[in-house]
Write a protein that holds these residues in place. Structure first.
Motif, PDB file in Angstrom:
ATOM      1  N   VAL A 189     -22.325  26.976 -31.368  1.00 45.54           N
ATOM      2  CA  VAL A 189     -22.261  26.114 -32.399  1.00 45.54           C
ATOM      3  C   VAL A 189     -23.149  26.451 -33.574  1.00 45.54           C
ATOM      4  CG1 VAL A 189     -24.547  25.380 -31.090  1.00 45.54           C
ATOM      5  CG2 VAL A 189     -23.246  23.717 -32.379  1.00 45.54           C
ATOM      6  N   GLY A 190     -22.819  25.918 -34.716  1.00 47.71           N
ATOM      7  CA  GLY A 190     -23.183  26.181 -35.942  1.00 47.71           C
ATOM      8  C   GLY A 190     -24.180  25.002 -36.531  1.00 47.71           C
ATOM      9  N   VAL A 191     -24.630  25.018 -37.696  1.00 49.36           N
ATOM     10  CA  VAL A 191     -25.467  24.149 -37.988  1.00 49.36           C
ATOM     11  C   VAL A 191     -25.024  23.996 -39.926  1.00 49.36           C
ATOM     12  CG1 VAL A 191     -27.350  24.084 -36.705  1.00 49.36           C
ATOM     13  CG2 VAL A 191     -27.228  25.865 -38.786  1.00 49.36           C
ATOM     14  N   SER A 192     -25.936  22.934 -40.367  1.00 52.64           N
ATOM     15  CA  SER A 192     -25.562  22.719 -41.692  1.00 52.64           C
ATOM     16  C   SER A 192     -26.849  22.978 -42.631  1.00 52.64           C
ATOM     17  CB  SER A 192     -24.767  21.497 -42.069  1.00 52.64           C
ATOM     18  OG  SER A 192     -23.608  21.356 -41.338  1.00 52.64           O
TER      19      SER A 192
ATOM     20  N   PRO B 254     -31.052  31.105 -44.232  1.00 54.55           N
ATOM     21  CA  PRO B 254     -29.828  31.889 -43.724  1.00 54.55           C
ATOM     22  C   PRO B 254     -28.738  31.209 -42.746  1.00 54.55           C
ATOM     23  CG  PRO B 254     -31.915  32.755 -43.188  1.00 54.55           C
ATOM     24  CD  PRO B 254     -32.156  31.395 -43.839  1.00 54.55           C
ATOM     25  N   GLY B 255     -27.574  31.658 -42.955  1.00 53.54           N
ATOM     26  CA  GLY B 255     -26.444  30.852 -42.193  1.00 53.54           C
ATOM     27  C   GLY B 255     -26.579  31.308 -40.975  1.00 53.54           C
ATOM     28  N   ILE B 256     -26.502  30.505 -39.764  1.00 57.15           N
ATOM     29  CA  ILE B 256     -26.373  30.756 -38.370  1.00 57.15           C
ATOM     30  C   ILE B 256     -25.488  30.108 -37.670  1.00 57.15           C
ATOM     31  CG2 ILE B 256     -28.985  31.439 -38.547  1.00 57.15           C
ATOM     32  CD1 ILE B 256     -29.498  28.709 -37.138  1.00 57.15           C
ATOM     33  N   LEU B 257     -24.910  30.983 -36.676  1.00 59.60           N
ATOM     34  CA  LEU B 257     -24.200  30.466 -35.660  1.00 59.60           C
ATOM     35  C   LEU B 257     -24.701  30.776 -34.209  1.00 59.60           C
ATOM     36  CD1 LEU B 257     -21.276  29.265 -35.147  1.00 59.60           C
ATOM     37  CD2 LEU B 257     -20.483  31.384 -34.623  1.00 59.60           C
TER      38      LEU B 257
ATOM     39  N   TRP C  80     -27.143  34.472 -28.111  1.00 57.02           N
ATOM     40  CA  TRP C  80     -26.769  35.555 -29.475  1.00 57.02           C
ATOM     41  C   TRP C  80     -26.905  34.602 -30.510  1.00 57.02           C
ATOM     42  CZ3 TRP C  80     -22.875  34.151 -32.160  1.00 57.02           C
ATOM     43  CH2 TRP C  80     -21.352  33.634 -31.486  1.00 57.02           C
ATOM     44  N   THR C  81     -27.340  35.054 -31.729  1.00 56.43           N
ATOM     45  CA  THR C  81     -27.359  34.196 -33.167  1.00 56.43           C
ATOM     46  C   THR C  81     -26.492  35.371 -34.311  1.00 56.43           C
ATOM     47  OG1 THR C  81     -29.337  33.186 -32.530  1.00 56.43           O
ATOM     48  CG2 THR C  81     -28.704  33.455 -34.991  1.00 56.43           C
ATOM     49  N   PHE C  82     -25.618  34.747 -34.864  1.00 53.61           N
ATOM     50  CA  PHE C  82     -25.130  35.408 -35.797  1.00 53.61           C
ATOM     51  C   PHE C  82     -25.350  34.937 -37.195  1.00 53.61           C
ATOM     52  CE2 PHE C  82     -21.429  35.444 -38.935  1.00 53.61           C
ATOM     53  CZ  PHE C  82     -21.355  36.754 -39.093  1.00 53.61           C
ATOM     54  N   TYR C  83     -25.769  35.912 -38.044  1.00 58.43           N
ATOM     55  CA  TYR C  83     -26.243  35.476 -39.221  1.00 58.43           C
ATOM     56  C   TYR C  83     -25.215  35.777 -40.445  1.00 58.43           C
ATOM     57  CZ  TYR C  83     -31.180  34.905 -37.633  1.00 58.43           C
ATOM     58  OH  TYR C  83     -32.234  34.613 -36.919  1.00 58.43           O
TER      59      TYR C  83
ATOM     60  N   GLN D 289     -23.637  28.479 -44.191  1.00 58.24           N
ATOM     61  CA  GLN D 289     -23.698  27.805 -42.764  1.00 58.24           C
ATOM     62  C   GLN D 289     -22.222  27.566 -42.303  1.00 58.24           C
ATOM     63  OE1 GLN D 289     -26.445  27.442 -41.772  1.00 58.24           O
ATOM     64  NE2 GLN D 289     -27.785  27.461 -43.584  1.00 58.24           N
ATOM     65  N   MET D 290     -22.044  27.560 -40.796  1.00 58.24           N
ATOM     66  CA  MET D 290     -20.889  27.501 -40.225  1.00 58.24           C
ATOM     67  C   MET D 290     -21.082  26.110 -39.399  1.00 58.24           C
ATOM     68  SD  MET D 290     -21.109  31.481 -39.072  1.00 58.24           S
ATOM     69  CE  MET D 290     -23.044  31.389 -39.498  1.00 58.24           C
ATOM     70  N   TRP D 291     -20.690  25.075 -40.102  1.00 61.58           N
ATOM     71  CA  TRP D 291     -20.680  23.676 -39.860  1.00 61.58           C
ATOM     72  C   TRP D 291     -19.385  23.126 -39.318  1.00 61.58           C
ATOM     73  CZ3 TRP D 291     -17.789  20.438 -43.062  1.00 61.58           C
ATOM     74  CH2 TRP D 291     -17.381  21.109 -44.216  1.00 61.58           C
ATOM     75  N   MET D 292     -18.125  23.944 -39.231  1.00 61.07           N
ATOM     76  CA  MET D 292     -17.050  23.371 -38.502  1.00 61.07           C
ATOM     77  C   MET D 292     -16.615  24.292 -37.352  1.00 61.07           C
ATOM     78  SD  MET D 292     -15.574  20.904 -40.097  1.00 61.07           S
ATOM     79  CE  MET D 292     -13.761  20.953 -39.797  1.00 61.07           C
ATOM     80  N   THR D 293     -15.907  23.675 -36.331  1.00 63.72           N
ATOM     81  CA  THR D 293     -15.443  24.257 -35.195  1.00 63.72           C
ATOM     82  C   THR D 293     -14.656  25.507 -35.547  1.00 63.72           C
ATOM     83  OG1 THR D 293     -15.988  22.369 -34.124  1.00 63.72           O
ATOM     84  CG2 THR D 293     -14.759  23.860 -32.888  1.00 63.72           C
ATOM     85  N   GLY D 294     -14.694  26.531 -35.102  1.00 62.91           N
ATOM     86  CA  GLY D 294     -14.046  27.816 -35.093  1.00 62.91           C
ATOM     87  C   GLY D 294     -12.781  27.760 -34.132  1.00 62.91           C
ATOM     88  N   THR D 295     -11.817  28.885 -34.397  1.00 64.97           N
ATOM     89  CA  THR D 295     -10.792  28.959 -33.338  1.00 64.97           C
ATOM     90  C   THR D 295     -10.973  30.428 -32.636  1.00 64.97           C
ATOM     91  OG1 THR D 295      -9.410  29.648 -35.237  1.00 64.97           O
ATOM     92  CG2 THR D 295      -9.263  27.600 -34.645  1.00 64.97           C
ATOM     93  N   TYR D 296     -10.100  30.470 -31.586  1.00 65.99           N
ATOM     94  CA  TYR D 296     -10.275  31.691 -30.611  1.00 65.99           C
ATOM     95  C   TYR D 296      -8.978  32.330 -30.241  1.00 65.99           C
ATOM     96  CZ  TYR D 296     -11.427  34.334 -26.553  1.00 65.99           C
ATOM     97  OH  TYR D 296     -11.550  35.216 -25.493  1.00 65.99           O
ATOM     98  N   ASP D 297      -8.882  33.548 -30.441  1.00 64.18           N
ATOM     99  CA  ASP D 297      -7.565  34.237 -29.815  1.00 64.18           C
ATOM    100  C   ASP D 297      -8.048  34.886 -28.599  1.00 64.18           C
ATOM    101  OD1 ASP D 297      -5.611  35.924 -29.098  1.00 64.18           O
ATOM    102  OD2 ASP D 297      -5.126  36.345 -31.332  1.00 64.18           O
TER     103      ASP D 297
END
Length: 504
Positions: A167-170, A177-180, A192-195, A214-222
């Motif tokens: 999950v990310g934030v806005s 700092p932008g965090i996921l 874990w935390t990704f900056y 900031q990573m405020w939208m849901t990602g995708t996955y392969d």
């Protein structure tokens, strides 16, 4: 020669529920690919005009429904800021509800929930992540994603990959700092935390003094590559670019991460050194197709800056970068597929006319990819704004001003291989608020700026059905139960379910 499409088969599982089942919509995009495409065919171009209201669920909130309804095991989960409902998908009856305690965080909207096993996960405006028993509504745990008193808030629909709730934030009113972050679904323990913009002074600080991203939208996955793809937000201070020289990695970027560790595998910056609030948080859509004579694992994104990009999602290599909306801010595209900012379009004391405007050529409203036609269908806008900056505006947060002066919203069907616009549908106003759903029967569902929900012919954008619901602010979903296909669409502060009339 026509491109050959290879359908990306969703092979992963969410808890015990397989993706792409017709009786579920188990995650924000429907499956990991971000395509928002359904295999259901009961509702067709020939009968869609008979769609009728099956049920409605009023939230009785002042906030608009912007969330994607999630359906798993015969329960629909719907959110608005600080609220979560469990709803019967056949009748619209409320099963249970959670209401978060009042808080002073920013309540701009909410995207939805994620599920894993017996749990459902909710982010809150005050940047907490909560877990509930999804059958009873009993709260299981509550953890902080980020400190909302510093200016973070959360609207994000989490994404579950194996034993990770991601999950990310806005938050771009402050220099943050932008965090996921990833959490254990059973305990809520941080993993874990990704900056995207590592804190200043750390060995990984490569952002040129920029914060944000900031990573405020849901990602995708392969699942095959085991890569998570996330779009990142704009840098801060937003319009004061002089305070953060360089490209400001990894703001306004698409990043590929290892979901077990948060390790960065590659990044592609869609807007280097952004000074116009054009995040690249829009959905990274995953498609397997033949491109330029070779079978490729592709990532498609229609980005807020007005450019459509195609990347090799294994390597991050740029394969195509081309405008899909009005763009006047760049000098072209460089050899790496990145737009070249035009210094004459930097915000200035006397103002600069720029396209797109701050809302962007597209935004949070999710696109859909139809594999039968090879079309990526995007809620787009040609829009112009005037951007201002002077030193008195400061070095913090927004740090400038902008004014929108004109916008025209259209649904645009892009040829995935070239970015060419195959058809357009007028959305009757400025930028729309609705996302897009396509189905295997050849239908496209969305909403326009005139408060209507729409069903279009995917082949050419012809209107086949419409109904006035109020402002459509979410992305429609569809499912089939007891042999009956339903389409769920948010209108204003209510959720509406439509289906074909029952035979008597």
């Amino acid at each position: 020669m026509k491109s050959k499409l290879l359908i990306l088969v969703p092979i992963a599982a969410l808890g015990t529920t397989a993706y792409a089942q017709t009786d579920s919509w188990p995650t924000y995009h429907g499956d990991y690919s971000g395509r928002r495409h359904s295999s259901l065919t009961q509702i067709t171009p020939d009968n869609v005009h008979t769609l009728a209201l099956a049920w409605a669920f009023p939230t009785n909130q002042t906030q608009q429904v912007k969330s994607t309804p999630i359906l798993v095991d015969g329960i629909v989960y719907l959110t608005t800021p600080d609220n979560l409902w469990a709803i019967d998908p056949r009748s619209g009856r409320q099963i249970w509800r959670y209401q978060h305690p009042p808080n002073d965080a920013f309540h701009i909207g909410h995207r939805g929930v994620a599920v894993h096993g017996r749990s459902v996960f909710l982010s809150t405006p005050d940047a907490h992540l909560l877990a509930f028993d999804r059958f009873s509504g009993k709260q299981l745990w509550n953890v902080e994603i980020a400190d909302s008193t510093r200016g973070y808030w959360a609207t994000n629909a989490p994404l579950v990959i194996r034993d990770h709730v991601i999950v990310g934030v806005s938050g771009d009113f402050d220099n943050l700092p932008g965090i996921l972050r990833s959490f254990d679904p059973a305990t809520g323990a941080a993993q874990w935390t990704f900056y995207s913009t590592p804190p200043a002074g750390t060995p990984a600080a490569i952002s040129g003094g920029a914060t944000g991203g900031q990573m405020w939208m849901t990602g995708t996955y392969d699942p095959e590559l085991d890569l998570l793809y996330v779009g990142t937000g704009n840098p801060t201070p937003v319009l004061n670019g002089a305070q953060r020289p360089g490209d400001n990695k990894w703001t306004c970027s698409i990043v590929a991460l290892r979901p077990d560790t948060g390790e960065l595998v590659w990044g592609f910056q869609v807007s280097p050194h952004d000074t116009h609030d054009w995040d690249a948080a829009e959905v990274p859509v995953l498609v397997d197709a033949m491109l330029a004579g070779a079978d490729r694992k592709l990532l498609l994104q229609a980005s807020r800056n007005g450019y459509y990009v195609v990347l090799d999602r294994a390597t991050g290599e740029s394969l195509l970068t081309t405008p899909f909306a009005a763009v006047n801010w760049s000098l072209g595209v460089d050899a790496n597929g990145q737009p070249i900012p035009n210094p004459a379009k930097e915000p200035a004391r006397d103002g600069r006319l720029v396209a797109p405007d701050e809302v962007g050529a597209t935004n949070y409203r999710s696109p859909s990819f139809d594999p039968a036609t090879g079309l990526l269908i995007v809620s787009a806008a040609d829009a112009y704004g005037i951007y201002f900056f002077k030193p008195e505006h400061g070095e913090y947060g927004w740090a400038g001003a902008d004014y929108g002066i004109h916008g025209r919203g259209e649904l645009r069907a892009l040829d995935f291989a070239t970015g060419d616009v195959r058809w357009r549908h007028d959305l009757h106003g400025g930028a729309g608020a609705a996302g897009v759903l396509t189905t295997a029967s050849g239908l496209t569902f969305t909403g326009d700026a005139a408060n209507s929900a729409l069903a279009l012919d995917t082949r050419d954008g012809t209107t086949l059905w419409h109904v006035g619901l109020g402002r459509v602010g979410n992305s429609p979903v569809t499912y089939e139960l007891d042999g009956r296909q339903y389409v769920l669409i948010g209108g204003g502060s209510a959720l509406y379910a439509f289906a074909l009339p029952e035979s008597r």
